[in-house]
Design an enzyme around this catalytic site. Structure first.
Site, PDB file in Angstrom:
ATOM      1  N   HIS A  88      -3.474  -8.203 -60.846  1.00 36.12           N
ATOM      2  CA  HIS A  88      -3.275  -8.436 -59.408  1.00 36.12           C
ATOM      3  C   HIS A  88      -4.523  -9.052 -58.785  1.00 36.12           C
ATOM      4  O   HIS A  88      -5.379  -8.319 -58.274  1.00 36.12           O
ATOM      5  CB  HIS A  88      -2.962  -7.113 -58.699  1.00 36.12           C
ATOM      6  CG  HIS A  88      -1.630  -6.546 -59.040  1.00 36.12           C
ATOM      7  ND1 HIS A  88      -0.487  -6.869 -58.355  1.00 36.12           N
ATOM      8  CD2 HIS A  88      -1.253  -5.669 -60.002  1.00 36.12           C
ATOM      9  CE1 HIS A  88       0.532  -6.217 -58.875  1.00 36.12           C
ATOM     10  NE2 HIS A  88       0.100  -5.479 -59.878  1.00 36.12           N
ATOM     11  N   CYS A 145       1.784 -10.257 -61.653  1.00 35.34           N
ATOM     12  CA  CYS A 145       2.251  -9.105 -62.428  1.00 35.34           C
ATOM     13  C   CYS A 145       3.739  -9.246 -62.745  1.00 35.34           C
ATOM     14  O   CYS A 145       4.091 -10.012 -63.625  1.00 35.34           O
ATOM     15  CB  CYS A 145       1.935  -7.806 -61.698  1.00 35.34           C
ATOM     16  SG  CYS A 145       1.847  -6.424 -62.827  1.00 35.34           S
ATOM     17  N   GLU A 190      -4.871 -10.430 -56.062  1.00 29.27           N
ATOM     18  CA  GLU A 190      -4.918 -10.264 -54.594  1.00 29.27           C
ATOM     19  C   GLU A 190      -5.877  -9.161 -54.149  1.00 29.27           C
ATOM     20  O   GLU A 190      -6.393  -9.193 -53.033  1.00 29.27           O
ATOM     21  CB  GLU A 190      -3.513 -10.008 -54.038  1.00 29.27           C
ATOM     22  CG  GLU A 190      -2.837  -8.704 -54.452  1.00 29.27           C
ATOM     23  CD  GLU A 190      -1.991  -8.817 -55.712  1.00 29.27           C
ATOM     24  OE1 GLU A 190      -2.258  -9.716 -56.534  1.00 29.27           O
ATOM     25  OE2 GLU A 190      -1.067  -7.985 -55.890  1.00 29.27           O
TER      26      GLU A 190
HETATM   27  N1  GLN Z   1       7.213  -3.361 -63.401  1.00 27.71           N
HETATM   28  C1  GLN Z   1       6.277  -4.147 -64.146  1.00 27.71           C
HETATM   29  C2  GLN Z   1       5.475  -3.305 -65.127  1.00 27.71           C
HETATM   30  O1  GLN Z   1       5.409  -2.121 -65.016  1.00 27.71           O
HETATM   31  C3  GLN Z   1       5.363  -4.918 -63.226  1.00 27.71           C
HETATM   32  C4  GLN Z   1       4.452  -4.062 -62.424  1.00 27.71           C
HETATM   33  C5  GLN Z   1       3.833  -4.759 -61.249  1.00 27.71           C
HETATM   34  O2  GLN Z   1       4.301  -5.798 -60.817  1.00 27.71           O
HETATM   35  N2  GLN Z   1       2.766  -4.197 -60.703  1.00 27.71           N
HETATM   36  O3  GLN Z   1       4.885  -3.836 -66.032  1.00 27.71           O
END
Ligand code: GLN
Length: 545
Positions: free
Chosen positions: A509, A383, A511
């Site tokens: 994600h 992400c 994970e």
């Molecule tokens: N801050 C980033 C976004 O909002 C990444 C979010 C995250 O890593 N879950 O896109």
């Protein structure tokens, strides 16, 4: 048929593994052929943990349906191997928001709204919703915090009422407590447990089972004492000394015969004999001496490792599968900015940059990505880690160190990561990101497609920002491959570098979907690249046996 309910309360102190105990008991019951679901009741007033700092709360675990939930739901999903739904995490905030909105709507016209019965009824309705939504025959319900907290009283009152609503043979109360060790005399103490059971009784709940957690082995005589003072059967006092191997907990609870007691009391007939062969192998594998690989996790909440719970577990699952010992090195991204922590980073064979929000430590993570790219160290970006890998590459390609995500620099000349168009109008913070499961098409021949061995996957998202398509051509020409795209081709879900052994980032994600016995393909592929790079021989589990 109504579902059977097992309620978990905590005594003495929090953080003694109530969530893991509930998850492991869920597994015990699943092994006996029952369909189980687990629900967490969180007494805080936030509507969900999505708006809380990871320092306060640890990781936010995301479900298929996009619910932002407590990290205990991660334990439930991993131990039981289920996919839970948003009804499985309830907070005081949600309960009150619902009751107050009904009151404004006029639903209770004429009535005074009180904790009992309106709030407790809403809690009971939400507990009942789990079996309806999931079809579970046994619902395990864990109350956050410890008995005695002001906030949890309405939840405990609801649980108390449920015994008379549903009957003794449909409800069971398990109290998870802590036995402190007194160094001076070298003994474990049961008094705090007795007190917390008394407290629970004063609320009207008599525990049927006590799980006595401790850092030291719990003697049989101590269990007898707890049974006597707390008025539970001796066989229902389950000693649970801390184990360094998390996934051993179900095996220990199986040995303690807790499942027999539960099924007997709930008048359930096990449908099959539990088969622990795979878990036993897993635990043996954890204990076996293995060659070690070191991986750095570069984050800004590294002081609280719970903030990266699922990432750590996913790495462990992949390491187990490959037959290597994971040495995880926690590197603070803010330190990297101050030119500290680089020795730590230089010693590792692979780098993971996980998710995150806000500007603190961003440049440190970008520098870590640069180090991984130029030194050809395997890199996995999750992400935010993917977004920063793009930022770093864009700075290099465009020869402009101002390239950035507009999350951190609104007026950057090169907004390579930008707000999604449908996010621009949104002002509320809570529950408004791109959340939950989305499909992703994998481009043939890429690292991602080879890792997944398929061309369509679904993964869980939690982000507001996105790859800016204006930069697809230029970055593509210079060696960035967009190996995962949304079905309409508009959203970049996975990016990877062509001229690198393994530099890959996912907008989602992965994970959250890794399981101890079924590691996530991208984590396995990453760790395999790490081992190759470090010259470590691997013996993947399915080939070894
Ligand atoms: N801050 C980033 C976004 O909002 C990444 C979010 C995250 O890593 N879950 O896109």
């Amino acid at each position: 048929m109504t579902a059977k309910y097992i309620f978990f309360t905590g005594g003495v102190v929090s953080s003694v593994g109530k969530g893991v105990t509930a998850a492991a008991i869920g597994r015990l019951l699943k092994e006996r052929g029952f369909k189980v679901a687990v629900q967490k009741l969180d007494p805080y007033i936030n509507v969900d943990p999505g708006t809380m700092s990871p320092y306060q709360h640890g990781e936010v675990f995301v479900l298929d349906d996009g619910a932002e939930t407590d990290l205990d739901l991660g334990h439930y999903e991993r131990f039981i191997d289920v996919r839970l739904s948003r009804v499985c995490n309830v907070t005081t905030g949600q309960v009150y928001a619902e009751v107050i909105s009904k009151e404004r709507h006029g639903d209770y016209l004429g009535g005074t709204i009180q904790v009992i019965p309106q709030i407790t009824n809403e809690i009971k309705r939400r507990i009942g919703a789990v079996a309806k939504a999931t079809g579970a025959e046994i619902v395990l319900v864990e109350v956050g915090g410890t008995v005695g907290d002001i906030e949890s009283l309405p939840f405990l009152e609801a649980l108390r009422q449920l015994r008379s609503d549903l009957g003794r043979e449909n409800t069971l109360y398990i109290h998870v407590t802590w036995l402190p060790y007194i160094g001076a005399t070298g003994e474990l103490k049961t008094k705090p447990t007795q007190h917390s059971v008394r407290e629970l009784r004063s609320i009207g709940i008599s525990p049927d089972v006590i799980v006595a957690r401790s850092d030291y082995p719990v003697e049989d005589s101590l269990c007898e004492k707890i049974a006597l003072f707390c008025d539970v059967e001796k066989r229902a006092v389950i000693p649970m000394a801390t184990t360094p191997v998390l996934y051993e907990v179900p095996l220990l609870l199986e040995k303690a015969r807790i499942a027999e007691f539960i099924t007997e009391r709930l008048k359930l007939e096990a449908r099959r004999k539990p088969d622990w062969a795979e878990w036993t192998r897993l635990v043996e594998e954890v204990r076996r001496e293995k060659p070690s690989v070191s991986v750095a996790l570069v984050g800004k909440y590294v002081e609280l490792q719970d903030a990266y719970m699922s990432v750590r577990e996913a790495l462990k699952h992949a390491a187990l599968h490959l037959g290597v010992e994971l040495k995880l090195s926690w590197v603070h991204s803010v330190e990297l900015e101050k030119d500290r922590g680089w020795n730590q980073l230089k010693e590792v064979h692979g780098i993971v940059v996980p998710g995150g929000f806000g500007g603190r430590g961003i440049e440190g993570k970008i520098r870590a990505a640069r180090f991984a790219r130029t030194e050809k160290i395997p890199y996995l970006g999750l992400c935010l880690g993917m977004q920063l890998m793009v930022v770093e590459f864009a700075r290099f390609v465009l020869e402009n160190e101002e390239a950035n995500s507009t999350e951190f620099d609104r007026i950057t000349p090169h907004p390579v990561i930008d707000l999604m168009p449908d996010q621009r109008q949104i002002n509320d913070m809570g529950g408004t990101m791109r959340l939950g499961l989305y499909p992703c098409h994998l481009q043939p021949g890429t690292i991602a497609a080879k890792a997944y061995e398929t061309d369509l996957v679904e993964e869980r998202h939690r982000h507001r920002f996105e790859f800016n398509n204006d930069y697809r051509t230029i970055l593509g020409e210079k060696g960035m491959r967009f190996s995962g795209l949304s079905p309409d081709g508009r959203l970049v879900e996975i990016a990877e570098l062509v001229d690198h052994p393994f530099m890959l980032g996912t907008q989602f994600h992965p994970e959250f979907l890794s399981r101890p016995n079924r590691p996530h393909p991208l984590f396995t592929a990453f760790l395999k690249a790490v081992c190759d790079q470090a010259g470590i021989q691997i013996y993947p589990r399915d080939q070894a046996s």
